[in-house]
Design an enzyme around this catalytic site. Structure first.
Site, PDB file in Angstrom:
ATOM      1  N   GLN B 128      49.391  81.925 139.142  1.00  0.00           N
ATOM      2  CA  GLN B 128      50.246  80.895 138.544  1.00  0.00           C
ATOM      3  C   GLN B 128      49.786  79.496 138.932  1.00  0.00           C
ATOM      4  O   GLN B 128      49.706  79.187 140.123  1.00  0.00           O
ATOM      5  CB  GLN B 128      51.682  81.151 139.035  1.00  0.00           C
ATOM      6  N   GLY B 129      49.494  78.662 137.959  1.00  0.00           N
ATOM      7  CA  GLY B 129      49.066  77.291 138.232  1.00  0.00           C
ATOM      8  C   GLY B 129      50.142  76.296 137.856  1.00  0.00           C
ATOM      9  O   GLY B 129      50.097  75.691 136.788  1.00  0.00           O
ATOM     10  N   SER B 131      52.260  74.147 140.690  1.00  0.00           N
ATOM     11  CA  SER B 131      52.328  73.002 141.610  1.00  0.00           C
ATOM     12  C   SER B 131      51.005  72.233 141.659  1.00  0.00           C
ATOM     13  O   SER B 131      49.935  72.791 141.446  1.00  0.00           O
ATOM     14  CB  SER B 131      52.637  73.477 143.030  1.00  0.00           C
ATOM     15  N   SER B 163      48.819  81.220 144.656  1.00  0.00           N
ATOM     16  CA  SER B 163      48.746  82.470 145.413  1.00  0.00           C
ATOM     17  C   SER B 163      47.773  83.432 144.748  1.00  0.00           C
ATOM     18  O   SER B 163      47.839  83.629 143.531  1.00  0.00           O
ATOM     19  CB  SER B 163      50.111  83.156 145.451  1.00  0.00           C
ATOM     20  N   GLU B 246      61.726  85.562 137.489  1.00  0.00           N
ATOM     21  CA  GLU B 246      61.513  85.732 138.919  1.00  0.00           C
ATOM     22  C   GLU B 246      62.739  86.345 139.588  1.00  0.00           C
ATOM     23  O   GLU B 246      62.667  86.897 140.664  1.00  0.00           O
ATOM     24  CB  GLU B 246      61.200  84.375 139.551  1.00  0.00           C
ATOM     25  N   ASN B 370      64.732  75.086 150.174  1.00  0.00           N
ATOM     26  CA  ASN B 370      66.176  75.244 150.389  1.00  0.00           C
ATOM     27  C   ASN B 370      66.939  73.982 149.971  1.00  0.00           C
ATOM     28  O   ASN B 370      68.059  74.070 149.469  1.00  0.00           O
ATOM     29  CB  ASN B 370      66.458  75.549 151.867  1.00  0.00           C
TER      30      ASN B 370
END
Lengths: 351, 392
Positions: B128-129, B131, B163, B246, B370
Site C-alpha cells: 500500500q502506497g 503515506s 509495509s 480494514e 491514537n
C-alpha cells in the site's frame, strides 16, 4: 451467530427507554432520595403499565418468560435515568426461585414477584446460622433493605427466603452515599426461613442476574453521562468557541465512548452467555460486572469534571450518576474481586 | 442476539482445523508459529499459493473469483482456526484484505479478470502506497504526482511506511493527478507493478531491528493508462472505501494472534512464578477481559447490518486493540523481568514477547494514531466540532 438485537429486543429497548425517560425524572428521583429511596409510583407503573417486573420470570408463573438480554435492556434504561427502583434484589430473588425453587415455591412466590406485589432484596457474602427452619445473623449493606418485603439469604450451598415483615426481624435504615439505592442493616434472630429446594442452582442464578443487572445499569448510566456531557460541550461557549471544539475536551469524551463500547459488548456477551448456557458464562459475568462498573465510574467522574463548577452542585444531576457508579463498583464484588476470579480461571489459584 | 454456532458451522470448524493443522504438522512445519512479518518470506509466499490451490485463500470472496462465498460465521471460524493452528500471518494480507475487496467493489470487469485470480492464488502480492514523509496523519496532503503521457501514467514522488514493499509484486498508490489541486481533490488511485526501473524500495530499520517498512521512491515510474481504480480524481473516495475494509473479518484473525501472544505471556508468568503476584494477576485478568471484549466488539461490528446508524464498535475498534496490545507488551516485560532484555541470540533479534513490547509502539501510530482516532471518534461518533485546518 448473530450478535445484534432482534426486532423484538429493539422494541423492548425503545419502550423501556421511553418509559424511564418520561417517568424517572430528576424531580421524582430526588423526591425518592429525600424519602426511603423508592419511587413507589414508578415501581407500580413499571409493574402494571409495562408488566416488566416479570420480564425473566417463566410464563407459566405469570412472567414474560424472556431472558437476560431483555433483562439487561430494562436495567440499562433504568440505569440511564438513575431510577430509584429496587430492581437489583428483585431480579436476583426472582431468578433464585425460578432456578432453585421447588414447584410449590415457584407457584407461591413467582406470580407475586412477577406482578410486582412485593419488593425483594438480598445479601452479599453473608454469614448465617440456620437451625430448624430459623435463621440468625446480621446482614449489613442490604440494598433497599428498609422497604423490602422479602429477603434472600445464601451461604455455602443453601439459600433461604425470609419474610421481612415477620418475626425476629430488625431493620436499621442507613443514610447512604447513593440515595437511590439506600442500604440497611437487617438483623435476624431466629427468624422463620424457608430453604429453597436447590440452593446450588439458586445461588448462581441469583448472582448472574445481579451482575447483569448492575453491569447493564452501569452501561446505561455511562452512556447517559456521555450524552449529557456531549450536549453541554456543544452549547457551552468559552474563549469564543464551543468547549467541545477543544481537543483536550474532545479526547476525554472520545475515551468515554471507547470504554462504553467495550462495556456494551461485555454486558450483551454476558447476557447471551447466560441465556445460551455457554461455557464462557463465568468469565463473561466477571468481565461484564468489573468492566462496566469501572467504565461508569470513569464516565461519571468525567461528567463532573467536564461540566465544571455546575457539575459539582447538588442541583445538577452529575452527582446522582457519580454516586450510583461508585456504589455499583462495590456491590456484589468489586473489580479486584472479579478480576481475581478471572485470574484464577486462567492461572489457577493464588499461592 | 445469538452467540452460538450451528452444528453445520461446527462441522465447518472441524474441517478448517483439520486441514490447517495437517499443513502445519506436515509440509509447512517450518513456518509454524512465526510471529514477525518478515521471517521466511519466500516460504510464506509458497504458503500463500498453497492456500490458493486448496481454496482457502480468500473464503469470503465470491466463488467466481477464487473464494467460497463463505458466510460471516464461516469467516469468523476460519480466522479463529487459522491462528489457533499457529499459522503465520498472511504476507499478502494487503492483497487479500484491501486490494482485492477494493477491486471487487470499485474495479472494472477487466480489472477483476486481470488482478483477482492472481491475488486469490497467492501469486500477486500487494502493498500500500499511501503515506508520504509530509502526509502522515494528514493523508490528504499527498504530493506524489501522476500524469498521463503517451498512454501511460508517469509517477514521481516518494511513499513511506510501505509495509512489505520489498517482497511485493504490486503497489497501489494515491497520486496527485490534478496540477495545483489541494487536499482530497485531484487524487487518483493507481495500481503499479513494483519491478521496474522507476521504483526503488529501501528498507527502514525499526526499533525492534526488523525492517518490515520501506521508503518507496518513484522516478518516472510507469503503468498503463487503464491502471486506475475508479475515475481520475476519485482517489480519495477509493482510499477511504479501502480503509473501511480494514475493519472487516480479518480483525478476528488478528485477534487470534493476540490470543497466542497472551497465551505466551501466561506461560511465561507460570514458568517464572509471577503468576502468583497479585498485581500481575490483576493485569493478566484485565488483558484477558480486554481480549474477549475485542472479540465481541468485532462480532457486534460485523453483525451490524444497519449501516445507517453510527457504528460505535467499528469507530472505536482501532484505538481499542492498539492500546490493549501496547499494555500487553508492557505487562510482558514486567512478567519477564531482566530476561526480557536479552536478545534471542547474537543478533538484535527478539522472541515473541519482547518483540511484542517493541512492535506494539507502532500499533498506536500506523493506520491512524491514537490521537487521530480520538479526533475521529469525537467528530464522527459524538458530533463535536471538527479540528480547524491551518494553511501552512
Amino acid at each position: 451467530m448473530e450478535f445484534a438485537f432482534t426486532d423484538e429486543q429493539r422494541m423492548i429497548a425503545e419502550t423501556v427507554r421511553g418509559f424511564f425517560a418520561e417517568n424517572a425524572t430528576s424531580e421524582r428521583t430526588r423526591k425518592a432520595m429525600a424519602g426511603d429511596g423508592l419511587d413507589r409510583a414508578l415501581w407500580n407503573a413499571f409493574a402494571s403499565d409495562l408488566g416488566l417486573t416479570g420480564i425473566a420470570v417463566p410464563e407459566d408463573h405469570g412472567g414474560a418468560g424472556l431472558g437476560m438480554i431483555e433483562l439487561a435492556l430494562v436495567a440499562e434504561a433504568a440505569g440511564a435515568q438513575v431510577a430509584a427502583l429496587p430492581l437489583l434484589g428483585h431480579v436476583m430473588v426472582g431468578q433464585a426461585i425460578a432456578k432453585g425453587g421447588s414447584e410449590e415455591q415457584k407457584a407461591e412466590w413467582l406470580p407475586r414477584l412477577a406482578a410486582g406485589d412485593m419488593i425483594s432484596t438480598t445479601t452479599w457474602a453473608a454469614r448465617a446460622s440456620a437451625a430448624d427452619g430459623r435463621l440468625s445473623g446480621t446482614f449489613s449493606f442490604v440494598p433497599h433493605g428498609a422497604v423490602a418485603d422479602l429477603l434472600l439469604v445464601y451461604g455455602g450451598n443453601d439459600a433461604w427466603l425470609v419474610d421481612l415483615k415477620g418475626k425476629g426481624v430488625a431493620i436499621t435504615p442507613h443514610v447512604t452515599l447513593d440515595q437511590t439505592r439506600p442500604l440497611a442493616t437487617v438483623v435476624l434472630t431466629d427468624a422463620p426461613a424457608e430453604a429453597l429446594e436447590d440452593g446450588d442452582a439458586a445461588i448462581p442464578a441469583a448472582l448472574a442476574a445481579g451482575w447483569i443487572c448492575l453491569a447493564a445499569e452501569a452501561l446505561g448510566g455511562a452512556q447517559a453521562a456521555l450524552d449529557r456531557t456531549v450536549a453541554y460541550a456543544r452549547e457551552r461557549v468559552q474563549f469564543g468557541r464551543p468547549i467541545g471544539s477543544f481537543q483536550a475536551y474532545k479526547h476525554r469524551l472520545a475515551d468515554m465512548m471507547i470504554e462504553i463500547e467495550q462495556a456494551r459488548s461485555a454486558v450483551y456477551w454476558a447476557a447471551c452467555a447466560v441465556d445460551e448456557n455457554s461455557d464462557e458464562t463465568a468469565i463473561a459475568l466477571h468481565a461484564a460486572k468489573s468492566f462496566a462498573a469501572d467504565t461508569y465510574f470513569m464516565c461519571a467522574g468525567n461528567m463532573i469534571q467536564l461540566q465544571g463548577g455546575i457539575g459539582f452542585t447538588w442541583e445538577h444531576d452529575a452527582h446522582l450518576f457519580f454516586k450510583r457508579a461508585r456504589s455499583i463498583q462495590t456491590l456484589l464484588g468489586n473489580g479486584t474481586y472479579h478480576r481475581e476470579a478471572v485470574a484464577t480461571m486462567i492461572l489457577g489459584g493464588a499461592a | 442476539m445469538k452467540l452460538g454456532f450451528s452444528p453445520a458451522e461446527e462441522l465447518f470448524r472441524a474441517e478448517c482445523a483439520d486441514w490447517l493443522q495437517a499443513q502445519m504438522a506436515g509440509p509447512f512445519k517450518d513456518i509454524k508459529g512465526i510471529t514477525t512479518l518478515t521471517a521466511k518470506a519466500e516460504r510464506r509466499k509458497e504458503w500463500e499459493q498453497h492456500l490458493g490451490e486448496n481454496g482457502w485463500s480468500c473464503i469470503g470472496w465470491p466463488s467466481q473469483w477464487g473464494g467460497r462465498d463463505a458466510t460471516l460465521a464461516q469467516q469468523v471460524i476460519f480466522a479463529e482456526e487459522y491462528a489457533r493452528a499457529g499459522v503465520p500471518g498472511r504476507v499478502n494480507h494487503i492483497g487479500i484484505e484491501l486490494a482485492g475487496p477494493t477491486i471487487l467493489t470499485f474495479g472494472s470487469e477487466e480489472q477483476k479478470q486481470r488482478f483477482l485470480p492472481g491475488i486469490a492464488a497467492g501469486k500477486t502480492i500487494f502493498c500500500q502506497g499511501f503515506s508520504e514523509p509530509n502526509a502522515g496523519s494528514d493523508l490528504a496532503s499527498v504530493r506524489t504526482k501522476g500524469r498521463l503521457e503517451n498512454g501511460e501514467w508517469v509517477v514521481n514522488g516518494q511513499k513511506i511506511w510501505t509495509s512489505l514493499a520489498h517482497i511485493s509484486d504490486w503497489i497501489f498508490v494515491i497520486t496527485r493527478t490534478e496540477e495545483g489541486s489541494k487536499g482530497p481533490k485531484g487524487l487518483t488511485f493507481l495500481m503499479m507493478p513494483i519491478d521496474q526501473p522507476g521504483i526503488d524500495v529501501r528498507g527502514i530499520t525499526q526499533i525492534n531491528g526488523d525492517a518490515e517498512f520501506n521508503e518507496t521512491f518513484f522516478t518516472d515510474a510507469r503503468c498503463p493508462a487503464d491502471s486506475l481504480i475508479g475515475r481520475i480524481g476519485d482517489g480519495w473516495k477509493i482510499a477511504m472505501g479501502l480503509l473501511a475494509f480494514e475493519r472487516g473479518v480479518s480483525t478476528l484473525g488478528q485477534q487470534m494472534s493476540f490470543r497466542n501472544e497472551l497465551d505466551a505471556l501466561i506461560t511465561a508468568a507460570r514458568a517464572n512464578g509471577t503468576a502468583h503476584d497479585p498485581l500481575i494477576r490483576q493485569r493478566i485478568a484485565k488483558a484477558e477481559i480486554g481480549l474477549r471484549l475485542m472479540r465481541y466488539g468485532a462480532l457486534r461490528m460485523l453483525s451490524n447490518t444497519d449501516h445507517s446508524a453510527i457504528d460505535g464498535a467499528a469507530l472505536t475498534y482501532k484505538i481499542q486493540w492498539a492500546t490493549w496490545r501496547r499494555a500487553l507488551g508492557e505487562l510482558a516485560m514486567d512478567v519477564l523481568g531482566q530476561a526480557g532484555e536479552l536478545a534471542e541470540g547474537d543478533a538484535y533479534e527478539w522472541s515473541t514477547l519482547p518483540n511484542l513490547f517493541l512492535f506494539s509502539r507502532a500499533d498506536t501510530i500506523y493506520g491512524g494514531t491514537n490521537q487521530i482516532q480520538r479526533n475521529l471518534i469525537a467528530e464522527r461518533g459524538l458530533g463535536l466540532p471538527r479540528e480547524p485546518r491551518g494553511d501552512l
